[in-house]
Write a protein that holds these residues in place. Structure first.
Motif, PDB file in Angstrom:
ATOM      1  N   VAL A   1       3.253 -15.392  -8.100  1.00 59.19           N
ATOM      2  CA  VAL A   1       4.006 -15.382  -9.365  1.00 59.19           C
ATOM      3  C   VAL A   1       5.312 -16.158  -9.159  1.00 59.19           C
ATOM      4  CG1 VAL A   1       3.129 -13.172 -10.199  1.00 59.19           C
ATOM      5  CG2 VAL A   1       5.077 -13.214  -8.684  1.00 59.19           C
ATOM      6  N   PRO A   2       5.969 -16.532 -10.259  1.00 56.52           N
ATOM      7  CA  PRO A   2       7.274 -17.191 -10.121  1.00 56.52           C
ATOM      8  C   PRO A   2       8.307 -16.234  -9.509  1.00 56.52           C
ATOM      9  CG  PRO A   2       6.389 -17.476 -12.324  1.00 56.52           C
ATOM     10  CD  PRO A   2       5.515 -16.492 -11.648  1.00 56.52           C
ATOM     11  N   PRO A   3       9.302 -16.787  -8.800  1.00 56.20           N
ATOM     12  CA  PRO A   3      10.283 -15.931  -8.123  1.00 56.20           C
ATOM     13  C   PRO A   3      10.955 -14.936  -9.056  1.00 56.20           C
ATOM     14  CG  PRO A   3      10.617 -18.226  -7.526  1.00 56.20           C
ATOM     15  CD  PRO A   3       9.520 -18.210  -8.533  1.00 56.20           C
ATOM     16  N   ASP A   4      11.322 -15.389 -10.272  1.00 57.82           N
ATOM     17  CA  ASP A   4      12.026 -14.460 -11.167  1.00 57.82           C
ATOM     18  C   ASP A   4      11.184 -13.227 -11.442  1.00 57.82           C
ATOM     19  OD1 ASP A   4      14.161 -15.984 -11.311  1.00 57.82           O
ATOM     20  OD2 ASP A   4      13.868 -16.735 -13.354  1.00 57.82           O
ATOM     21  N   PRO A  31       4.785 -20.691  -9.989  1.00 58.27           N
ATOM     22  CA  PRO A  31       4.359 -19.541  -9.183  1.00 58.27           C
ATOM     23  C   PRO A  31       4.340 -19.860  -7.682  1.00 58.27           C
ATOM     24  CG  PRO A  31       2.623 -20.252 -10.679  1.00 58.27           C
ATOM     25  CD  PRO A  31       3.735 -21.211 -10.841  1.00 58.27           C
ATOM     26  N   VAL A  32       4.702 -18.864  -6.878  1.00 63.57           N
ATOM     27  CA  VAL A  32       4.747 -19.022  -5.417  1.00 63.57           C
ATOM     28  C   VAL A  32       4.019 -17.834  -4.804  1.00 63.57           C
ATOM     29  CG1 VAL A  32       6.336 -19.552  -3.539  1.00 63.57           C
ATOM     30  CG2 VAL A  32       7.091 -19.796  -5.868  1.00 63.57           C
ATOM     31  N   ASP A  33       3.589 -17.998  -3.557  1.00 66.39           N
ATOM     32  CA  ASP A  33       2.946 -16.871  -2.880  1.00 66.39           C
ATOM     33  C   ASP A  33       3.995 -15.925  -2.303  1.00 66.39           C
ATOM     34  OD1 ASP A  33       0.188 -17.298  -3.027  1.00 66.39           O
ATOM     35  OD2 ASP A  33       0.380 -19.017  -1.701  1.00 66.39           O
ATOM     36  N   TYR A  34       3.779 -14.643  -2.522  1.00 66.54           N
ATOM     37  CA  TYR A  34       4.633 -13.639  -1.890  1.00 66.54           C
ATOM     38  C   TYR A  34       3.757 -12.577  -1.274  1.00 66.54           C
ATOM     39  CZ  TYR A  34       8.718 -15.481  -4.183  1.00 66.54           C
ATOM     40  OH  TYR A  34       9.733 -16.286  -4.576  1.00 66.54           O
ATOM     41  N   GLN A  35       4.260 -11.987  -0.211  1.00 69.01           N
ATOM     42  CA  GLN A  35       3.533 -10.866   0.384  1.00 69.01           C
ATOM     43  C   GLN A  35       4.551  -9.777   0.631  1.00 69.01           C
ATOM     44  OE1 GLN A  35       0.865 -11.673   3.739  1.00 69.01           O
ATOM     45  NE2 GLN A  35       2.029 -10.188   4.864  1.00 69.01           N
ATOM     46  N   ILE A  36       4.248  -8.590   0.140  1.00 71.13           N
ATOM     47  CA  ILE A  36       5.151  -7.467   0.363  1.00 71.13           C
ATOM     48  C   ILE A  36       4.448  -6.503   1.297  1.00 71.13           C
ATOM     49  CG2 ILE A  36       6.330  -5.558  -0.755  1.00 71.13           C
ATOM     50  CD1 ILE A  36       6.603  -7.226  -3.158  1.00 71.13           C
ATOM     51  N   SER A  37       5.057  -6.237   2.428  1.00 75.30           N
ATOM     52  CA  SER A  37       4.398  -5.304   3.342  1.00 75.30           C
ATOM     53  C   SER A  37       5.267  -4.061   3.459  1.00 75.30           C
ATOM     54  CB  SER A  37       4.177  -5.937   4.701  1.00 75.30           C
ATOM     55  OG  SER A  37       5.357  -6.544   5.135  1.00 75.30           O
ATOM     56  N   ILE A  38       4.626  -2.929   3.319  1.00 72.93           N
ATOM     57  CA  ILE A  38       5.350  -1.655   3.354  1.00 72.93           C
ATOM     58  C   ILE A  38       4.646  -0.745   4.347  1.00 72.93           C
ATOM     59  CG2 ILE A  38       6.041   0.341   1.994  1.00 72.93           C
ATOM     60  CD1 ILE A  38       6.139  -1.438  -0.415  1.00 72.93           C
ATOM     61  N   THR A  39       5.395  -0.239   5.298  1.00 69.01           N
ATOM     62  CA  THR A  39       4.826   0.735   6.223  1.00 69.01           C
ATOM     63  C   THR A  39       5.452   2.075   5.897  1.00 69.01           C
ATOM     64  OG1 THR A  39       4.869  -0.978   7.891  1.00 69.01           O
ATOM     65  CG2 THR A  39       4.402   1.242   8.641  1.00 69.01           C
ATOM     66  N   VAL A  40       4.637   3.051   5.563  1.00 69.54           N
ATOM     67  CA  VAL A  40       5.174   4.396   5.345  1.00 69.54           C
ATOM     68  C   VAL A  40       4.989   5.141   6.665  1.00 69.54           C
ATOM     69  CG1 VAL A  40       4.932   6.519   4.061  1.00 69.54           C
ATOM     70  CG2 VAL A  40       4.579   4.345   2.937  1.00 69.54           C
ATOM     71  N   ILE A  41       6.089   5.481   7.306  1.00 71.99           N
ATOM     72  CA  ILE A  41       5.964   6.070   8.639  1.00 71.99           C
ATOM     73  C   ILE A  41       5.842   7.580   8.541  1.00 71.99           C
ATOM     74  CG2 ILE A  41       7.061   6.237  10.889  1.00 71.99           C
ATOM     75  CD1 ILE A  41       8.424   3.525  10.128  1.00 71.99           C
ATOM     76  N   GLU A  42       6.843   8.208   7.922  1.00 72.85           N
ATOM     77  CA  GLU A  42       6.749   9.667   7.823  1.00 72.85           C
ATOM     78  C   GLU A  42       7.680  10.132   6.717  1.00 72.85           C
ATOM     79  OE1 GLU A  42       8.530  11.844  11.015  1.00 72.85           O
ATOM     80  OE2 GLU A  42       9.645  10.118  11.719  1.00 72.85           O
ATOM     81  N   ALA A  43       7.582  11.407   6.410  1.00 71.90           N
ATOM     82  CA  ALA A  43       8.508  11.989   5.447  1.00 71.90           C
ATOM     83  C   ALA A  43       9.124  13.211   6.099  1.00 71.90           C
ATOM     84  CB  ALA A  43       7.782  12.370   4.171  1.00 71.90           C
ATOM     85  N   ARG A  44      10.324  13.578   5.676  1.00 64.48           N
ATOM     86  CA  ARG A  44      10.987  14.740   6.253  1.00 64.48           C
ATOM     87  C   ARG A  44      11.645  15.537   5.139  1.00 64.48           C
ATOM     88  NH1 ARG A  44      13.440  13.714  11.517  1.00 64.48           N
ATOM     89  NH2 ARG A  44      11.785  12.835  12.787  1.00 64.48           N
TER      90      ARG A  44
END
Length: 1992
Positions: free
Chosen positions: A314-317, A258-271
């Motif tokens: 978690v592991p990369p796979d 297992p490795v550390d991962y961080q997922i960052s998501i910015t929701v800016i706007e919708a059109r």
């Protein structure tokens, strides 16, 4: 005479009876056999055909045999054909084989043919072998090298007059040399030519000795012969017989951890969300985690700008298979879940494979999963980034985004995927499985048996398929080991999908919990091809093999993870027959199923032969040696078991009989045993009759090798195993992979060589690279030739055919490109071409990976005491045999060193690094019928011992070697460097243990060092090796060297391992150059997968002859009396030494941590190198002054001449405690001293003056550049180049300046000096930064295009000079190249089209830390981290930061003594300072530090609501500034805009920490992240990082000069320090420094606008171009803002956000600086927007009239500013409009706060009732107006809306007629206006809504007037709301509708009754009637009953 003879013996397994005839064709000449009359199964032809041939037999020629059913009357009918390539024949001259025929459909049939082929060449030998690997070179005894291979390849590849002993690999001569190059990662054995080593005799492949020396010298640039390691000059291809293959070095399984991962998501706007008046929320899902944005009311283009972070470990796979899902939901609240508008899915792997691992500001297309016919449901704009440990993300700079972005051009899709994705069906067909393990434990089985009374199969399997977040399951087949499902799972997904893998898992259904039996991943990229000749994903029908935990059935399976596909499986689990197909849907067709739910349907059974014909395979293995067996196992007898699939498995392996019964049950084409016997050709029948498999070696007790290891006594007796197994014959797939793998291996090896040549700075890396590319292109063309013959054969599955085609295309193009690139490899392009070649390598590896399995992998298990201890897994393709050499597996028929490892999780970390056992293993796998040469590859000199009772045909059970050679091994262990720190002191006590065969020896233990110099010779006497001497000479076993750390108590700890091959001397060879004495070489030491240092050593293996050891070269005795009986490395081998002087600059120590809880008080630094050293002065009181009193000391030492062999230099810090105790604080090893070697300054640079003055023009007007003077300059020096480069840049600058000046003139009124502040400067700079990035991108795209053009041109054979002519045509061809590139370049050109910008002074914005731009400011002062404590065992040494206990500041300088006199004679030379002249003093100094913190971006949320309340804390030494009261509420992108002043004293306080904390109402505040800045290095750096130099000098205003020293003073000081002549200010705005002339303006304005003369501008222009000054010039740090990543010690290596800031430092002994610049955030300006709604027109009519039935509407208009929905305002109602016209004269008033610079409205409001304080939102200024139809009794009806962006909206139409939909549709093209500039606008705008088909329709028009006033103006001239006072509007003139007024209530009632509730009322009436009837019935019933009963 040359001839080819074919002896056709028999054709067997024919069908029926009849006459047969055979036709044999070679080189187009057919020969016919006689007719074999009336023969049955077997036709005996026994005929010989002979073709006399004139030219040599070529490798690629074919022989064809066709068998016909003969008929006298009709034409002969073809039974089948057999084709073969004659490579083997050409090599060996003789081949006998039996193989099957194929029919017209290219299907293999049962009929087989037996032939014997002989080839008689002219010279009577089997032909020479040639294949890019060895090209024979014409003799060049004069010692000139033909490095290039052009001349060789132009003709035939083997000329006649060549000497076979000379061979050339690629392009560099081969020397017989054992090791592989310096730093080599032990690249052992290369396959030698062929089996012809015995024919060549033992002719050494060595160049003549004296030649070699000459060459070595020439290559080494005339150094001493000793200074260069031959191994590294040449691409050492050990000329190896092909009996051995390379061992794998990396031991540890990398996946599964297992490795550390961080997922960052910015929701800016919708059109463009589909739907009316919705309240949308965006749901972000990663895997199972969901997060929601806030809800935006009544809008279909909401603006969120919300940031979400998901953390995973978690592991990369597992990570990359998780699905990121964005869905938009509307009107979700607490009670209802809302309705789904649309979703978008992609897997994390897709994001991770993007450049920078991120998508930035891209639009995701939403689609509706429940209705695939619907099309696009809207767009969501977002940023997605995936950060693993140690990835750094470069965020493109965030500034005011303009919202006009082009959606289509920025879709959230990877490169190359079309914007319009279509829906497709993915069919995964699951047919059946076999070989499943018995899942239940034996206890359960007995219980079941007791209850049920029968022994059923104890597994209930079903298959689960997962794809893009959806799961499908087949039915469960109760109790079956061989379940047959024949079902298909159907997924409906957009194509191409953004999810890479389909996961197929067999599971066991269980009442309690289902467990996985095995897992297989299907990678869609491998089973499809997106090229123009590509194909849709397709697979099979093919068997896939699943691997997992061992087949021992215990209740708790410790390796269950392996069955889920995590980590490498350690045993075969099952095989599953599946196929995959994809069908693109036509969504317009009516019968299509709309939803995307997973469906499961039955499919028809497939025929047995569909997956290939069952063949009998034979696997043979022989164990030549088993050593290094871990002693933990205990001394119970040990045996080894080999399995392939379930064959050979002891527990539930397939025994023959059961398999046959089983096959009969299934009706497979395996007959019963007696038929099997007939099946094999007659002469083998008796041998095969009872060939039972022997799959494990007899158990043996192990012998002790040493304290850690055992070995098994396999001396002259080598046990063997063999297994027969039956598999579908799909060898072609494996052959194909093998061919590509071999090309890839060769390429990889070549590239490693090139890198080595570059790394060691040897001569001519470009030649080696050309050779490598040459080899690659030959390999590719050879592949295409070989694969061509399979084009028809591969008629198995669609994927086989398509894959072969695409592989051939790829390989062909790769070969072309390699040729192409080869011509472009020049000295200066080596590095980039090397990158391209590495891309080839990745492509090859990707292609070689075969998605359709055939034969399962082979497992070798070591068993002790019936326990499975350790295993190795060998891919079956690596040991598969083929007649064609290239197709044979790389380890087939070779001895391979195999290291066994622990299974599963046990193998992670240190446990998995110790070798469990090392085997020398020989393996061969092939068809049983071609098994006769399975022993060919074994070392010669053995006899076979078969099992006693059987006949002669059986494979041997043991091999007994009667040939034995005795050797002496000498291991010269010189030194190791950069070893792993295993002790808590941060050092190790290392010793090395050398293993060879079954012996081991140990070096002495050296205490406390990471760079031990053992200088020790280990002698192994009486090493017995079995086999022929010549073979051993070419192919010795490998030596394993392990390194341990000695501990006083307990076992020594493993710290690394490396492999080596000895140089061998046979008894009849002389001991002399060039091979002896051997040279020291570097071997890389591995610990797990990470590199843990390198060993410098040499190994020689000397054969002991009859005379015993006396004949060997003599050994010197122990020379050093102190070391006792230890032999040193002899003189010829140890390096030649020279005298060096090493000067050390001692500056100071910093940040020393406590040692054993006591503080360090009196530290000292000891420097040691090669046994000599020097100590610094003692620091008397570390707290008071941590600097050293004596700055420079030196020592002299003898070091090797060859820089590569320099030993490391150790820096240690000790603390001197009371009573003479010394405690080690920490240490640092400088592993390479090359950076510190002093080179005297190049004299040619100094005599610049002779060349005349060079003027450097900086301003736009006079382009004076004395070009001729530049030409005259000395061509050697660098400065010319620099000036020239700068010319272009300064030209650009000029253009920019010109542009800006023009712009400034036009828009003078706008950029008023008073308006400008620091932020204007900042935003202007960011714009520039973005523009530069864009133009860089465009330039890159252009360069790529240019390269493509060149390549195309070269491919088309155009000479470079024709390029301009053809260029244009070519360009046409490349126009189709990705349009995105053009878009980019347009973006870059767009800067010219923009309205010209006003001239604002700019600063430099660095999007990383300042020090990374300036080499850490280590220009003369270096920082060495001191380590202590054990090193971390993580893969990357990320934990090293925890081991740092302080830092030593200083520098090193080394040079050979004596040094030339010139330096010491220079003026002002201080002999005490040595080479460190002009270095400032290190006394304490007081400094004012001014820290400016601008803003932070993308902070990691710290609160539950996904936000943070950040504030800044600044620490420096003891002083700490907390800005807690000014925290910024609920912001992840806070603008701080603050400056902080701190006074500090260097050196005590030099580390500045800027942290961002999260404010919490309750509890302690959390650290979000911090960044540390070393101020001292900045302060003393010659880059002058104390205070950035502005681009312009001004005395007042926003760009005021910050430094207390004026530019002229700074310049004078720099000139004085650098001993430079100048500055001389001359007339006409010129200044001369050294011999450069700079120009610039000479006037300046003061505050009052008065001009006065000044030299400051001139001085500043010199400072800005200081890097052009000869000798001392360097780039001075400009005025800047740096972006620093924030890190949190709890989450090492992962960015927690970024901070923009800068630091100014002012010494206190100088004049005080002015006040800090004000960078406080701009205050928003208060505005009031007044909107008057005058009229509406053509509003659609909603209501029907009560009486007349005509249409009408009761219109009103609603309006609000985005973000302020709660302040919405409505007009009054215009009732009963019949034409859609409405008159209102109604005024809305919207007050708002606005930031002009960022074009955003600022809203402060509490998020909820519970919020503590208000949160600030920034929202683009958008005005929404809607038109509604008012209803009295029901909800009002929404009719249409328009949204205007107040910064850019279309100008209103003059009249209602001119107002139409195009104003909205073509918004991009129309000219726009900004209310902030126009202030007042009036016109007509359209209202729109979407109809059912999502088309926009016009629903009305509004005439409105917008008037913007500032708050002050609004106070002066107030207005009323609606039509109220003050400034009332007049009443609208509405048609008189009095009568209608009276009707309107009725109308409403009618409306209610008729339209709304009509059905309801009817229903109620009916119900009432029914009730009444029932009531009446009940009421009258009793009476009637009585009447009836009484009969009245």
């Amino acid at each position: 005479m040359m001839s080819l003879v074919v002896h056709l013996k028999t054709v067997a397994h024919l069908r029926g009876k009849g006459d047969r005839i055979a036709k044999v064709t070679f080189r187009g000449l057919p020969l016919y056999s006689r007719v074999a009359e009336n023969c049955g199964e077997v036709a005996h032809f026994n005929e010989t055909f002979r073709w006399p041939i004139a030219s040599r037999l070529d490798q690629n020629e074919m022989l064809e045999v066709q068998v016909y059913n003969y008929s006298k009357v009709f034409t002969n009918r073809l039974v089948g054909t057999f084709c073969m390539v004659l490579q083997k024949v050409a090599e060996e001259g003789h081949l006998e084989l039996t193989d099957t025929l194929i029919d017209d459909n290219n299907m293999s049939i049962k009929t087989s043919v037996t032939i014997d082929i002989r080839y008689q060449p002219m010279d009577g030998t089997g032909g020479m072998w040639s294949d890019g690997e060895f090209l024979d070179v014409p003799d060049d005894r004069d010692g000139m090298f033909a490095f290039e291979t052009d001349s060789l390849l132009s003709g035939q590849s083997h000329g006649s007059g060549t000497s076979p002993g000379r061979s050339l690999q690629g392009s560099i001569p081969t020397f017989r040399k054992a090791g592989r190059g310096v730093f080599s990662a032990m690249k052992l054995g290369k396959a030698k030519s062929s089996k012809d080593d015995h024919k060549r005799g033992d002719e050494p492949a060595i160049l003549e000795m004296e030649d070699l020396d000459k060459k070595a010298m020439r290559l080494a640039g005339m150094l001493e012969p000793d200074t260069i390691s031959l191994a590294s000059v040449t691409a050492v291809t050990t000329n190896v017989s092909n009996k051995r293959s390379k061992p794998d070095i990396k031991m540890e399984p990398s996946s599964g951890r297992p490795v550390d991962y961080q997922i960052s998501i910015t929701v800016i706007e919708a059109r463009q969300l589909i739907g009316l008046n919705m309240d949308p929320v965006v749901c972000v899902e990663v895997g199972d985690d969901k997060k929601y944005t806030s809800m935006k009311e009544s809008t279909n283009c909401p603006y969120y700008n919300e940031y979400f972070v998901f953390d995973f470990h978690v592991p990369p796979d597992v990570m990359f298979d998780k699905i990121i899902k964005l869905s938009v939901i509307h009107s979700k609240n607490l009670l209802r879940s809302g309705t789904l508008v649309g979703t978008f899915k992609m897997d994390v792997g897709t994001v991770y494979s993007q450049p920078e691992h991120q998508f930035y500001h891209k639009w995701a297309i939403l689609s509706d999963p429940d209705d695939i016919t619907a099309g696009c449901k809207g767009y969501v704009k977002c940023d997605i980034a995936v950060v693993g440990k140690g990835d750094n993300i470069k965020t493109p700079h965030k500034a005011n985004e303009t919202d006009e972005d082009d959606i289509e051009g920025n879709l959230l899709l990877p490169e190359g995927i079309p914007a319009e994705r279509q829906w497709a069906r993915f069919y995964v067909k699951i047919h059946r499985a076999e070989g499943l393990p018995k899942m239940n434990t034996s206890i359960m089985a007995n219980v079941k048996k007791a209850f049920i009374g029968e022994n059923r199969d104890l597994v209930d399997p079903y298959v689960q398929v997962q794809f893009s977040g959806q799961k499908g399951k087949t039915s469960v087949q109760k109790s079956s080991y061989e379940p047959i499902w024949n079902e298909q799972v159907i997924f409906t997904e957009l194509f191409p999908p953004l999810c890479k893998r389909i996961k197929v898992q067999i599971r066991d259904s269980d009442k309690v919990n289902d467990v996985a039996i095995g897992t297989h991943f299907i990678d869609l990229r491998k089973i499809s091809n997106d090229g123009d000749k590509g194909f849709l994903p397709t697979l099979g029908p093919a068997w896939v093999n699943m691997y997992g935990s061992t087949r021992q059935y215990t209740l708790m399976d410790e390796h269950q993870d392996l069955n889920d596909g995590l980590g490498e499986g350690v045993s075969f689990r099952a095989r599953l027959l599946i196929s995959v197909a994809v069908e693109i849907l036509d969504t317009t067709s009516p019968e299509i199923i709309c939803s995307t739910d997973v469906q499961v349907e039955p499919v028809s059974n497939i025929s047995e032969s569909a997956t290939g014909k069952m063949e009998e395979f034979f696997l043979f293995g022989s164990f030549l040696e088993a050593t290094m067996i871990d002693r933990k196992i205990g001394d119970k007898p040990i045996s080894f078991e080999i399995t392939i699939g379930n064959y050979g498995n002891h527990i539930d392996g397939v025994s023959k009989s059961s398999s046959v019964k089983k096959k009969k049950k299934e009706g497979e084409n395996q007959e019963e045993e007696n038929e099997l016997i007939q099946n094999s050709s007659e002469d083998e029948a008796d041998e095969d009759a009872d060939l039972t498999s022997v799959s494990s070696t007899p158990p043996m007790k192990p012998f002790i090798t040493d304290r850690n290891y055992f070995h098994l006594p396999y001396f002259e007796k080598k046990p063997c195993v063999y297994i027969k197994s039956w598999w579908q014959d799909q060898r072609r797939r494996l052959y194909n992979s093998n061919m590509m793998d071999k090309i890839a291996d060769k390429l990889e090896e070549g590239l490693n060589d090139v890198q080595e040549v570059i790394k060691t700075e040897k001569a001519f890396p470009e030649r080696r690279l050309r050779g490598v590319l040459e080899e690659l292109s030959i390999g590719c063309s050879r592949y295409v030739t070989l694969a061509n013959k399979d084009v028809n054969l591969a008629g198995r599955t669609k994927l086989d055919r398509e894959r072969l085609k695409s592989c051939m295309r790829e390989m062909d193009s790769m070969g072309q490109q390699a040729k192409q690139i080869r011509t472009q490899v020049k000295k200066n392009t080596v590095k980039e071409k090397l990158k391209l070649a590495q891309n080839f390598l990745q492509r090859l590896r990707f292609l070689a990976d075969e998605p359709q399995h055939s034969i399962p992998d082979v497992f070798i298990w070591m068993m002790s005491n019936n326990k499975r201890i350790a295993y190795a897994r060998i891919p079956s393709k690596d040991i598969l045999y083929s007649v064609v050499d290239e197709e044979t597996g790389k380890d087939c028929g070779k001895v391979k060193a195999v290291f066994l490892k622990l299974p599963g999780k046990k193998g992670f970390g240190p446990a998995g690094w110790t070798v469990q056992a090392k085997l020398e293993l020989y393996l061969w796998l092939g068809l049983n019928k071609s098994r006769k040469n399975f022993l060919h590859g074994l070392p010669n000199g053995f006899e076979e011992i078969r099992a006693t009772k059987m006949g002669h045909g059986l494979p041997p059970v043991t091999l007994v070697y009667d040939m034995k050679q005795v050797f002496q091994l000498r291991a010269h262990m010189y030194q190791a460097r950069s070893l792993f720190a295993a002790d808590s002191s941060g050092l190790s006590d290392p010793f090395a243990r050398v293993f060879f065969s079954s012996q081991s020896q140990v070096t002495e233990v050296l205490n406390e060092t990471l760079c031990p110099t053992w200088d020790q010779l280990l002698v192994f006497d009486d090493v017995e090796l079995f086999g022929e001497a010549t073979e051993l000479r070419d192919d010795p076993p490998i030596i394993v060297v392990e390194f341990y750390d000695q501990d006083t108590v307990g076992k020594a700890e493993f710290i690394g391992r490396t492999f080596a091959k000895p140089t061998i001397k046979m008894r009849d060879e002389p001991y002399g150059p060039p091979r002896f004495p051997p040279q020291l070489e570097y071997y890389q030491i591995y610990r797990g997968n990470s590199i843990a240092g390198e060993l410098l050593a040499a190994f020689e293996l000397l054969q002991v002859g009859q005379g015993g050891r006396a004949d060997l070269p003599p050994l010197e005795g122990p020379t050093d009396s102190e070391r006792g009986p230890i032999l040193p490395v002899p003189l010829g081998i140890r390096p030649v030494l020279s005298r060096y002087r090493i000067e050390v600059l001692f500056w100071g120590l910093r940040d020393l941590k406590r040692i054993n809880l006591a503080q360090v008080d009196r530290p000292r630094v000891d420097i040691e190198c090669a046994g000599r050293g020097v100590q610094s002065a003692l620091i008397q009181n570390y707290k008071k002054n941590p600097n050293f009193s004596t700055l420079v000391k030196w020592f002299e030492v003898d070091l090797p001449e060859n820089e590569l062999l320099h030993p490391p230099l150790n820096i240690r810090v000790v603390d001197c405690r009371a009573f003479g105790r010394y405690i080690l604080v920490g240490s640092h090893a400088v592993s390479t001293l090359r950076h510190y070697i002093y080179s005297p300054p190049d004299k040619s640079c100094n005599n610049w003056a002779t060349a005349g003055d060079v003027s450097v023009s900086l301003e736009a007007e006079p382009p004076i550049r004395k070009m001729d003077t530049v030409v005259k300059l000395d061509a050697m020096s660098d400065a010319v180049v620099k000036v020239d480069m700068n010319e272009d840049e300064s030209d650009k600058e000029k253009k920019k300046k010109k542009k800006k000046k023009k712009g400034g003139a036009e828009e003078e009124e706008e950029t008023d000096e008073r308006v400008l502040d620091w932020w204007s400067k900042y935003f202007a700079s960011i714009e520039t930064l973005k523009e530069n990035l864009r133009s860089q991108e465009a330039a890159q795209a252009e360069a790529e295009e240019r390269e493509d053009l060149e390549i195309a041109a070269e491919a088309a054979d155009i000479r470079p000079d024709d390029l301009h002519l053809k260029g244009s045509k070519m360009k046409e061809r490349f126009k189709e190249k990705k349009s995105s590139k053009q878009k980019r370049s347009q973006a870059a050109d767009g800067s010219e089209k923009r309205p010209p910008k006003a001239r604002v002074d700019e600063l430099v914005v660095y999007n990383r830390e300042l020090e990374s731009e300036y080499g850490n400011f280590e220009d003369w002062l270096h920082t060495f981290n001191l380590y202590r404590g054990k090193a971390g065992d993580d893969d990357e040494h990320a934990l090293d930061d925890d081991r740092i206990v302080g830092r030593f500041k200083g520098s090193l300088c080394m040079y050979k003594v004596p040094l030339s006199q010139e330096i010491t004679r220079e003026a002002g030379y201080d002999p005490n300072m040595g080479m460190f002249q002009s270095i400032p003093h290190n006394d304490p100094i007081h400094v004012l530090v001014r820290v400016y913190v601008v803003r932070a971006t993308d902070l990691h949320p710290a609160d539950i609501n996904g936000k943070a309340d950040p504030y800044v804390v600044i620490k420096l030494g003891k002083s700490e500034v907390k800005d807690k009261e000014n925290y910024i509420s609920k912001q992840l992108n806070p603008v701080f805009g603050k400056s902080f002043d701190i006074e500090a004293t260097f050196p005590m306080e030099s580390m500045l920490t800027v942290s961002v904390y999260d404010w919490d109402l309750v509890g302690t505040d959390d650290l979000i992240g911090e960044t540390k800045i070393d101020l001292e290095n900045r302060f003393y750096s010659k880059f002058r990082a104390t205070c950035g130099i502005a681009s312009n000098y001004s005395m007042h205003g926003y760009n005021i000069w910050r430094d207390p020293m004026k530019p002229s003073q700074i310049l004078a000081k720099l000139c004085k320090e650098g001993k430079i002549d100048g500055p001389h200010y001359g007339p006409g705005g010129k200044v001369k420094v050294a011999n450069r002339i700079f120009t610039g303006p000479t006037e300046i304005e003061d505050e009052n606008g008065l001009k006065k003369q000044t030299e400051e501008h001139l001085a500043l222009s010199v400072l800005n171009h200081w890097e052009e000054i000869p000798r001392v010039g360097c780039k001075l740090v400009p005025e800047h803002v740096e972006t620093r990543p924030l890190l949190n010690p709890d989450k090492p290596g992962i960015e927690q956000g970024r901070l923009e800031m800068w630091v100014d430092m002012f010494p206190m002994d100088m004049p005080a600086p002015g006040p800090a610049i004000d960078i406080s955030p701009r205050k928003p300006k208060r505005y009031e927007l007044r909107v008057i709604i005058w009229n509406t027109d053509e509003v659609i009519l909603e209501d029907d009239d009560y009486f007349t039935g005509e249409k009408s509407s009761d219109i009103f208009v609603r309006g609000w500013l985005k973000g302020q929905q709660e302040d919405k305002q409505d007009t009054d109602v215009h009732y009963h409009s019949l034409t859609g016209e409405g008159n209102f004269n109604w005024r809305f008033v919207f007050p708002f706060d606005y930031l002009v610079a960022e074009e955003k409205i600022i809203i402060s409001k509490k998020e909820s009732m519970f919020s503590w304080d208000e949160t600030e939102y920034k929202i683009p200024p958008r005005l929404t107006m809607q038109v509604w139809d008012a209803d009295h009794f029901s909800a009002d009806d929404f009719l249409g809306a328009i949204e205007l962006d107040l910064n850019r909206f279309p100008r209103g139409a003059k009249t209602a007629k001119q107002c139409n939909l195009d104003m909205i549709r073509n918004e991009q093209e129309l000219p726009t206006i900004s209310i902030f500039k126009q202030k007042r606008v009036k016109g007509w705008w359209p209202f729109v809504a979407r109809d059912e088909n999502d088309e926009m329709e016009l629903t009305g028009k509004v005439e409105a007037e917008l008037h913007l006033v500032t708050a002050e103006e609004a106070e002066k001239s107030p207005v009323g709301l609606g039509r109220n006072e003050p400034d009332p509007l007049e009443k609208p003139n509405r048609p008189d509708t009095t009568f209608l007024w009276f009707l309107s209530p009725l109308k409403a009632i009618r409306y209610l009754v008729c339209n709304r509730y009509k059905w309801l009322i009817i229903k109620i009436v009916l119900a009432l009637l029914l009730l009444i009837m029932i009531g009446l019935f009940l009421y009258s019933m009793p009476g009637y009953l009585v009447k009836k009963l009484l009969g009245a």
